[in-house]
Structures are given as structure tokens and as C-alpha cells.
Design an enzyme around this catalytic site. Structure first.
Site, PDB file in Angstrom:
ATOM      1  N   ASP A  13       0.953  -1.297   0.136  1.00 53.57           N
ATOM      2  CA  ASP A  13       0.095   0.044  -0.008  1.00 53.57           C
ATOM      3  C   ASP A  13       0.766   1.168   0.174  1.00 53.57           C
ATOM      4  OD1 ASP A  13      -2.364  -1.627   0.397  1.00 53.57           O
ATOM      5  OD2 ASP A  13      -1.983  -1.905   2.459  1.00 53.57           O
ATOM      6  N   HIS A  41      -3.544  -3.193  -6.103  1.00 58.02           N
ATOM      7  CA  HIS A  41      -2.962  -1.834  -6.385  1.00 58.02           C
ATOM      8  C   HIS A  41      -4.224  -1.029  -7.007  1.00 58.02           C
ATOM      9  CE1 HIS A  41       0.862  -3.154  -6.739  1.00 58.02           C
ATOM     10  NE2 HIS A  41       0.958  -3.665  -7.640  1.00 58.02           N
TER      11      HIS A  41
END
Ligand code: GDP
Length: 432
Positions: A13, A41
């Protein structure tokens, strides 16, 4: 460039999606080389938000070939769902290839994942429960099902007749009442094989041929270095190697295929799941980071992330094990408005100063952070950061540049990308 690896230097992240998306524009081939549908993503194109789990990030660019390499474990229904969602949004995904050597996440892996987590007590990794770990266990145990098996019904049936009874005994021994039906599993997975067959090939040949003909290859890392099964906070990480060298093994080309390694670093630290986190914050600053961080909730898990100051001890480890040639720092805008910003430069344990990230969990869980303080920078709106970004690096606040210098110095690699907002515009790319 032969190949560029882009990977996360923290717990995932980090905003890799955005950096990868930008670089994918120049790439002929984008390769995912490890992990499974437990990765995620986020890519923002205009107002459209895309969350990818298994498909590589170059999928939105029809001229770019996208490869799911042999190092990835594939969950067929999740992949088919992702392809269906893309199709509904106008992306045919004809530019996808899947390695015939990629292992398959089977339904019993998910059950195994849940029961093993329950039994692990304090060693619980906080997995997403998607069966990724058990699929990798079977790969190493040499009774995994591979993509090539899905395309060969008699091989698949043969393997399942052996493997399913083993799994049934294992689950029973664990105290699970789950009943596995080999025939039903066969029917379902042979069906997935039929639907995915058009994408499946020996992708090692494809990637090597692309390298040979001078094509530009982007190796797309999932997760983050601190989740790596060897170098991360073991056992509170993932079941694959996330470090740069995995790009070679996970896509079937030699290590000289890797020319550059760009490490993505979020301007602060965040993680989901359990495990020691020395620079963790629990106060109002934590709330600031979580709320302003564009919603610090996992792309795949939607779990709230634990947050803390940037940790240069971790980042030095990431720089070392990945052999970084450059750094992309993201989410600097999120720290905007704080009077001071801190960076953890070392830990103390039993009155000793620790400079290198320790393997010993006992040390790590009791380590106290040593902070260096930096002056903060203003809180600007997205479009204001965008305007500054267009002017280039020198237009950024001096205090932000001092912070970036400290990160670069600690990691012994140059800053290559600076991201000060979600949009593609709020990004500065520095020349090599
Ligand atoms: P990944 O798995 O590393 O790609 O990370 P995520 O998918 O969780 O992406 C993180 C989120 O941060 C996404 O919503 C991005 O649009 C967003 N993001 C990326 N870079 C920046 C940035 O510089 N500033 C802000 N505010 N958000 C960003």
C-alpha cells in the site's frame, strides 16, 4: 533499460500502483512475478478508479503485453471476475498472458488457510484467508496444481484423486468438518481451465524474447519488502519473496534482466495485520494520517491500517536486500499541515542502540523508536500540489526537500519520483 523492477519498501500500500501505471506507459511488457489475489493496486485514470489484484497494471494499455508470471499463485474465479469487470468497463484484456507454470489456489487452500490461522494463536499472520500461503506450501511440497494441469483434464483428475484425500486427512486432523468433493472440484477447475486457456503460455519464453529484442519490461512487485518471507517481519508477512531478485525467478529470466530497481516508499508507515511495528502511532497524528491518507484502508482487505512515522531502519533493510537504484516517495501531501514530521532513525533495546533491522521478534516487539524531527510543510489542495509538481522538484517546499534528502541519504539511493497527490499530475519524475 533491460528491465525495471518496481516494488514496495514497506508493508504494501505504498502507492506502487500509481508509480507502476506511469512507468507502464513506457513499457512494452508488464510482469507480475509473485503473490496472489491478496495483493492490490489502485490506479486512478481521470475520475476512474481501478483496483487490480491479479492482473498486471499495464492491462489498461492495449499496446502493452501483461504477464502473470510463474511466481504468482492464481485464483481462477478471482481472475475471471477481474477480467469480467474490466470487460464491462470497456477493456477487452486481450493483452494478458498467464504462465503455464503458475500454481493454482484451490478451494481446500482457503479452508486450510482459515483453520491454520485459527490454530496458530500468537503466530497468526493475519492473512486475507484467500489460501495464498497454503498454495505456496503445496508448491514447495510438490503437490501443487499448476495452470498447465488445468488445461489437461486427465492430468488434473489424476492429481486431484491423490491430493484431495491428503487434504481431507489434513483438515480432519486439524479438527475441520469440511468435506472435500474431488469430482466437483475437478469439474469446476477444468471449466476454469477452458475459460483461461487462451491466455496460458510459457511466459518465460515470451519475456526472454522481449528482452532479447530490446523491449522495455516492467516487473511489478506486489505487497512490500517488510512482508517478504525471508526479510520481512517473519511470520507476520506473506508467503512469497517480495524482494527484487524474485522478479527473475518469478518470471523465468536470468538476473541480468534487471537493470533498475525502484523502491516505492510512503512518506509514513502503515500496515494491516498483526506484528511488531516500532514506529507505530496511536494518537491524534495517527488519525490525521489514516483519514488524510486517502483512506488508509487495504485495497484487498478493506481493513483499517495501523500507521506510524517513516521508519528508516526498515527502509535501510529494504534498500539493501533489493539493491535499489532509485526511490519513489509517495503521499507527502498527507503529512501537510503537521508542524513537525518525524523519522525513526534507530531503535533502542535493553539500553543498546540498534541500527539494523533485527530478525529476532522479541527484540523487535520491545524495540523503542529513536526519532529525528523535521519541520513540516503546508497543507495544500490536490490541484495546488499538482501546480507545484508541474514546476518541478525545486518548487517543492524546502522543508519537504530536506525530508526527502534524509530518506535518500539513509537509503543510499537517489529520489527518482515524488508524489504529492492521487492524480497523475501530482507527480514529479526526476531524470536519472
Ligand atoms: P499500492 O498497493 O502500493 O498500489 O497502494 P494502494 O493501492 O493502497 O494505493 C494507495 C492509495 O494511495 C491509492 O488510492 C492511490 O491513489 C493513493 N496515492 C498514491 N500516491 C498518492 C499520493 O502521493 N498522495 C495521496 N494523497 N494519495 C496517493
Amino acid at each position: 533499460m533491460p528491465g525495471v523492477v518496481v516494488l514496495g519498501c514497506q508493508f504494501g500500500d505504498e502507492g506502487k500502483g500509481k508509480v507502476i501505471d506511469y512507468l507502464a506507459e513506457r513499457a512494452d511488457l508488464v510482469v507480475r512475478f509473485h503473490g496472489g489475489a491478496n495483493a492490490g493496486h489502485t490506479v486512478l485514470v481521470g475520475d476512474e478508479k481501478y483496483a487490480f489484484h491479479l492482473v498486471p497494471s499495464g492491462i489498461l494499455r492495449p499496446a502493452t503485453m501483461n504477464v502473470i508470471g510463474n511466481g504468482v499463485v492464481v485464483e481462477p474465479p478471482a481472475l475471471l471476475q477481474e477480467l469480467e469487470d474490466l470487460r464491462k468497463r470497456g477493456h477487452a484484456a486481450e493483452n494478458l498472458r498467464i504462465s503455464d507454470r503458475a500454481h493454482i489456489v484451490m478451494p481446500y487452500h482457503k479452508v486450510q488457510d482459515r483453520v491454520e490461522e485459527d490454530l496458530k494463536g500468537r503466530l497468526k499472520a493475519g492473512t486475507t484467508g484467500r489460501g495464498i500461503g497454503p498454495a505456496y506450501e503445496d508448491k514447495v511440497g510438490r503437490f501443487g496444481i499448476r495452470m498447465a494441469d488445468l488445461l489437461d483434464p486427465s492430468m488434473l483428475q489424476d492429481k486431484l484423486e491423490t491430493v484431495v484425500p491428503i487434504k481431507q486427512r489434513l483438515l480432519q486432523a486439524y479438527g475441520s468438518h469440511e468435506v472435500l468433493d474431488a469430482k466437483a472440484i475437478f469439474r469446476e477447475y477444468a471449466g476454469y481451465g477452458e475459460r483461461l486457456a487462451r491466455y496460458v503460455t510459457d511466459t518465460s519464453i515470451l519475456v526472454e524474447a522481449a528482452l532479447r529484442s530490446g523491449k522495455r519490461i516492467l516487473f511489478e512487485g506486489a505487497h512490500g519488502t517488510l512482508l517478504d518471507v525471508d526479510f520481512g517481519v517473519y511470520p507476520f508477512g506473506v508467503s512469497s519473496n517480495c524482494a527484487a531478485a524474485m522478479a527473475s525467478i518469478g518470471s523465468g529470466v536470468g538476473p541480468q534482466a534487471i537493470g533498475e530497481v525502484i523502491g516505492v516508499v510512503k512518506a509514513f508507515t502503515s500496515r494491516v495485520g498483526t506484528g511488531p511495528f516500532p514506529a507505530e502511532l496511536q494518537d491524534a497524528t495517527a488519525e490525521h494520517l489514516r483519514e488524510r491518507g486517502g483512506g488508509e484502508y487495504g485495497t484487498t482487505t478493506h481493513r483499517p491500517r495501523r500507521v506510524g512515522w517513516i521508519d528508516l531502519v526498515m527502509l535501510r533493510l529494504a534498500a539493501r536486500v533489493n539493491g535499489l537504484t532509485g526511490i519513489a516517495v509517495t503521499k507527502l501531501d498527507v503529512l501537510g499541515g503537521l508542524p513537525t514530521v518525524k523519522a525513526c532513525t534507530a531503535y533502542t533495546f535493553a539500553e543498546e542502540r540498534i541500527e539494523e533491522f533485527p530478525a529476532d521478534l522479541r527484540v523487535l516487539s520491545k524495540a523503542r523508536p529513536v526519532f529525528e524531527e523535521f519541520a513540516g510543510w503546508p497543507d495544500l489542495k490536490e490541484d495546488e500540489w499538482g501546480r507545484l509538481a508541474r514546476k518541478g522538484y525545486d518548487a517543492l517546499p524546502e522543508t519537504m526537500r530536506a525530508y526527502l534528502d534524509a530518506i535518500s541519504k539513509a537509503m543510499r539511493a537517489p529520489i527518482r519520483v515524488v508524489s504529492v497527490g492521487q492524480s497523475r499530475e501530482a507527480t514529479i519524475h526526476l531524470a536519472t
